[in-house]
Structure formats: structure tokens, C-alpha cells
Design a protein around this motif. Sequence first.
Motif, PDB file in Angstrom:
ATOM      1  N   TYR A 133       0.826  -1.202   0.000  1.00  0.00           N
ATOM      2  CA  TYR A 133       0.000   0.000   0.000  1.00  0.00           C
ATOM      3  C   TYR A 133       0.863   1.255   0.000  1.00  0.00           C
ATOM      4  O   TYR A 133       1.933   1.285   0.624  1.00  0.00           O
ATOM      5  N   ASP A 134       0.389   2.283  -0.669  1.00  0.00           N
ATOM      6  CA  ASP A 134       0.832   3.637  -0.389  1.00  0.00           C
ATOM      7  C   ASP A 134      -0.118   4.190   0.658  1.00  0.00           C
ATOM      8  O   ASP A 134      -1.349   4.072   0.511  1.00  0.00           O
ATOM      9  N   LEU A 135       0.427   4.788   1.695  1.00  0.00           N
ATOM     10  CA  LEU A 135      -0.376   5.281   2.804  1.00  0.00           C
ATOM     11  C   LEU A 135      -0.124   6.766   3.005  1.00  0.00           C
ATOM     12  O   LEU A 135       0.996   7.254   2.834  1.00  0.00           O
ATOM     13  N   GLY A 136      -1.195   7.501   3.345  1.00  0.00           N
ATOM     14  CA  GLY A 136      -1.041   8.910   3.666  1.00  0.00           C
ATOM     15  C   GLY A 136      -1.702   9.827   2.660  1.00  0.00           C
ATOM     16  O   GLY A 136      -2.335   9.396   1.690  1.00  0.00           O
ATOM     17  N   GLY A 137      -1.545  11.117   2.912  1.00  0.00           N
ATOM     18  CA  GLY A 137      -2.119  12.152   2.040  1.00  0.00           C
ATOM     19  C   GLY A 137      -1.019  12.949   1.375  1.00  0.00           C
ATOM     20  O   GLY A 137       0.022  12.404   1.009  1.00  0.00           O
ATOM     21  N   GLY A 138      -1.277  14.234   1.228  1.00  0.00           N
ATOM     22  CA  GLY A 138      -0.255  15.102   0.649  1.00  0.00           C
ATOM     23  C   GLY A 138      -0.423  15.397  -0.814  1.00  0.00           C
ATOM     24  O   GLY A 138       0.369  16.139  -1.392  1.00  0.00           O
ATOM     25  N   GLU A 185      -7.536  12.913  -1.164  1.00  0.00           N
ATOM     26  CA  GLU A 185      -7.775  11.758  -0.309  1.00  0.00           C
ATOM     27  C   GLU A 185      -6.574  11.451   0.589  1.00  0.00           C
ATOM     28  O   GLU A 185      -5.448  11.853   0.317  1.00  0.00           O
ATOM     29  N   TYR A 186      -6.868  10.700   1.657  1.00  0.00           N
ATOM     30  CA  TYR A 186      -5.848  10.102   2.494  1.00  0.00           C
ATOM     31  C   TYR A 186      -5.939   8.595   2.272  1.00  0.00           C
ATOM     32  O   TYR A 186      -6.982   7.989   2.499  1.00  0.00           O
ATOM     33  N   TYR A 187      -4.841   7.971   1.829  1.00  0.00           N
ATOM     34  CA  TYR A 187      -4.858   6.543   1.523  1.00  0.00           C
ATOM     35  C   TYR A 187      -4.623   5.729   2.795  1.00  0.00           C
ATOM     36  O   TYR A 187      -3.691   6.012   3.567  1.00  0.00           O
ATOM     37  N   THR A 188      -5.455   4.698   2.985  1.00  0.00           N
ATOM     38  CA  THR A 188      -5.316   3.810   4.132  1.00  0.00           C
ATOM     39  C   THR A 188      -5.306   2.363   3.649  1.00  0.00           C
ATOM     40  O   THR A 188      -5.544   2.085   2.475  1.00  0.00           O
ATOM     41  N   ASN A 189      -5.085   1.458   4.592  1.00  0.00           N
ATOM     42  CA  ASN A 189      -5.251   0.029   4.314  1.00  0.00           C
ATOM     43  C   ASN A 189      -6.379  -0.557   5.163  1.00  0.00           C
ATOM     44  O   ASN A 189      -6.439  -1.766   5.388  1.00  0.00           O
ATOM     45  N   ALA A 248     -13.731   4.915  -1.951  1.00  0.00           N
ATOM     46  CA  ALA A 248     -13.460   6.297  -1.557  1.00  0.00           C
ATOM     47  C   ALA A 248     -14.633   6.783  -0.714  1.00  0.00           C
ATOM     48  O   ALA A 248     -15.799   6.590  -1.078  1.00  0.00           O
ATOM     49  N   ILE A 249     -14.305   7.402   0.418  1.00  0.00           N
ATOM     50  CA  ILE A 249     -15.325   7.821   1.375  1.00  0.00           C
ATOM     51  C   ILE A 249     -15.106   9.292   1.738  1.00  0.00           C
ATOM     52  O   ILE A 249     -13.974   9.732   1.956  1.00  0.00           O
ATOM     53  N   LYS A 250     -16.209  10.034   1.814  1.00  0.00           N
ATOM     54  CA  LYS A 250     -16.137  11.410   2.300  1.00  0.00           C
ATOM     55  C   LYS A 250     -16.137  11.371   3.824  1.00  0.00           C
ATOM     56  O   LYS A 250     -17.132  11.009   4.456  1.00  0.00           O
ATOM     57  N   GLU A 251     -15.010  11.723   4.415  1.00  0.00           N
ATOM     58  CA  GLU A 251     -14.874  11.749   5.870  1.00  0.00           C
ATOM     59  C   GLU A 251     -13.617  12.531   6.225  1.00  0.00           C
ATOM     60  O   GLU A 251     -12.642  12.554   5.473  1.00  0.00           O
ATOM     61  N   ASN A 252     -13.623  13.176   7.362  1.00  0.00           N
ATOM     62  CA  ASN A 252     -12.438  13.873   7.829  1.00  0.00           C
ATOM     63  C   ASN A 252     -11.492  12.850   8.446  1.00  0.00           C
ATOM     64  O   ASN A 252     -11.867  12.137   9.384  1.00  0.00           O
ATOM     65  N   TYR A 253     -10.282  12.782   7.923  1.00  0.00           N
ATOM     66  CA  TYR A 253      -9.343  11.749   8.378  1.00  0.00           C
ATOM     67  C   TYR A 253      -7.932  12.296   8.267  1.00  0.00           C
ATOM     68  O   TYR A 253      -7.436  12.580   7.159  1.00  0.00           O
ATOM     69  N   ASN A 254      -7.287  12.482   9.396  1.00  0.00           N
ATOM     70  CA  ASN A 254      -5.892  12.971   9.436  1.00  0.00           C
ATOM     71  C   ASN A 254      -5.676  14.211   8.558  1.00  0.00           C
ATOM     72  O   ASN A 254      -4.671  14.332   7.854  1.00  0.00           O
ATOM     73  N   TYR A 289     -11.269  13.180   2.470  1.00  0.00           N
ATOM     74  CA  TYR A 289     -11.696  11.902   1.904  1.00  0.00           C
ATOM     75  C   TYR A 289     -10.660  10.833   2.256  1.00  0.00           C
ATOM     76  O   TYR A 289      -9.481  11.136   2.487  1.00  0.00           O
ATOM     77  N   THR A 290     -11.105   9.576   2.261  1.00  0.00           N
ATOM     78  CA  THR A 290     -10.189   8.448   2.381  1.00  0.00           C
ATOM     79  C   THR A 290     -10.380   7.529   1.180  1.00  0.00           C
ATOM     80  O   THR A 290     -11.422   7.544   0.522  1.00  0.00           O
ATOM     81  N   SER A 291      -9.357   6.720   0.911  1.00  0.00           N
ATOM     82  CA  SER A 291      -9.425   5.752  -0.176  1.00  0.00           C
ATOM     83  C   SER A 291      -8.268   4.784   0.009  1.00  0.00           C
ATOM     84  O   SER A 291      -7.674   4.723   1.094  1.00  0.00           O
TER      85      SER A 291
END
Length: 337
Positions: free
Chosen positions: A131-136, A144-148, A164-170, A174-176
Motif C-alpha cells: 500500500y501507499d499510505l497517507g495524504g499530501g 484523499e488520504y490513503y489507508t489500508n 473512496a469515502i467522504k470523511e475527515n481523516y488525518n 476523503y479516504t481511499s
Amino acid sequence: MPFYILAILLGLFSCSKKSDSPTQNPVPSNLVVNAIPSTDNSGNVSFTATATNAVSYEYDFGNGVFQTVPTGVVTYQYPNGGTYTVNVTAKGAVGQTISKSLQVTVATALGLVWSDEFNTNGAPDPAKWGYDLGGGGYGNNELEYYTNRPENVIVENGVLKIKAIKENYNGSAYTSARLLSKDKFAFKYGKVEVSAKLPAGVGTWPAIWMLGSNISTAGWPACGEIDIMEHRGSELNKIFGTLHYPGHSGGNADGNTKMISNATTAFHKYSLDWSVSAIKIYVDDQLIHTVANTASLPFNQDFFFILNVAMGGTFGGTVDPNFTNATMEVDYIRVYR
């Protein structure tokens, strides 16, 4: 001067003139080269080269392989299908040469060398995916912020789901998830097939793509990038097939598009046919784009896969404020050679 000394000197002069005669070391001529590809998809090609006054023949098979053949007759098995420019050099006794080139088209049977059928529920196979993890923003101002997390990536009912989800995360809105086969599987040349159903929603940016394995040392775009499929929710059903490399990257990339139906409601096959001579991108077996491959391009090395859903950014554009979530589903990914 005694007669016998004069005779010896004349003999030596005569021998010297004789050894310098061009008739003693003639230049090869009349080079004829024939190539007969096999019809059984084995990749074998039977070559015959003949030339007057030749003592050996050097074959350049057009794929970086060379072979010296004393008789001029050789059968070479190409590991990959394609069209190759073969150069044959006939050599004389003291290095004189004559050369001839010809093109040969080779067919090889495809065998499955790597795949993921996504048949085991749970997290994706860790032997195949990292995985690639994180935002930026990942260089594209992505949101988006990538998670596993299983909320963003999971295998269920025979398909991989990247959500992909609309949510505040770090600090991201969005997360994905972004999966990659880097350091687990990479390859050079072959055929790729991916069956996928794309996410809906303005601002989504799903992609099935590849990067050169030397990206950590060469950087981008010198490593090369092959985008087998990109889609943006603001242009529903418009599929992008694109190559990025020095001189053709970012907004100046080398690509084309094709409109299809039901990209977000049905599975479609996204394919790559990659050889030493060409790179071809298809949707449902319909050609989107072709680029002639040459030694000067970075598409003659190992590449790895990336599967992801980005949000917004320079390609995805403005996200619909009513967006809540969307999922890319992948039924399988297969590599043939």
C-alpha cells in the motif's frame, strides 16, 4: 651478383606480391538472408544466410541478443511475440564484412505468469499487494488520504473493492486506498487484462496503471508510466489510455480516449499489449492507443502495478459536494507472456 642470390631475391619479391593480392582474401558478397517463422506460436524462427567468400555470420536478432553462426543456418526462439528488425553480418577471413537487415514478425503462445482472481475474502493478498499510505496530494493536488483499512479496501464475493469515502481523516476530507505490486511482482513485456467496474461520482479518479521499477532512482517521468485505464466522474464513460515519459508527461502525455457504455454499472476489460516493438492499450478488445516502442523510451524494463481511486486533483477536478462514497470493483488482474 651471383645468379642464385638474384633468383632468391626475385622469388621473395614474387611471394610478397602474391600475398598482397586481393584474390587471397576476397570480400564477402552476394549476401542472402531468409527467415521462416514457425506457425505453432512457439516463437521459433529458422534463419538461413549465405554469402560468397563468407567464413561466419553474426546475427543480431533485434531484441538485444547476438549469435555467431559459422554455417549461417540457425533457429532462434523469441521469448516474446512482435516484429523485430534482424541484422545479419557476413564476415570474411580477415574481417571484411557485408550486412543485410530484414524484419520478422513472431507469434508466441501466451501463458499466464501472474494473476489475482480476488477469490479469498478479507484483506488483499499480502504476497501480491502493498500500500501507499497517507495524504499530501501525490503530486496531483489529490484530496484523499490513503489507508489500508477494510473500510477502504477489501476482497468480498470474488472482487476487490477500493472505496473512496467522504470523511475527515488525518486532515484530509476523503479516504481511499492505493494498492501496488512494487517489490512483490514486476515484469517486462506481456499482455495484461483487468476486469473492473468503475466508481460513480463527480470528482472520482480511478486508475489501473504501472510505473517503472526504477522510479526510486530514476524518478518520474524518466521511469515511465503506463496508464491502462483512467476515468473521471465528470466525464462519465470516457476511458483514458495514456503513456508518460520524458517529453510526454503531465498535460503533454501521449494518449487517447474511447467512449464506452455503463463504465460504472458493468464490468469491462481493460488491456495492455506490451512488446519490444509497441505498446497498445485496449478497452473490451477495442484499441484505444498505440505507441511505437524504441530503445530510447523507458518501456524496456520491469514495471509494477498500481490500483487506486483518487479524489479531485488536477485530473479528477472539483468533487461534487453531495458525494458520499464510491467503489471501484476489480474482478481479476492477469499477466500473460
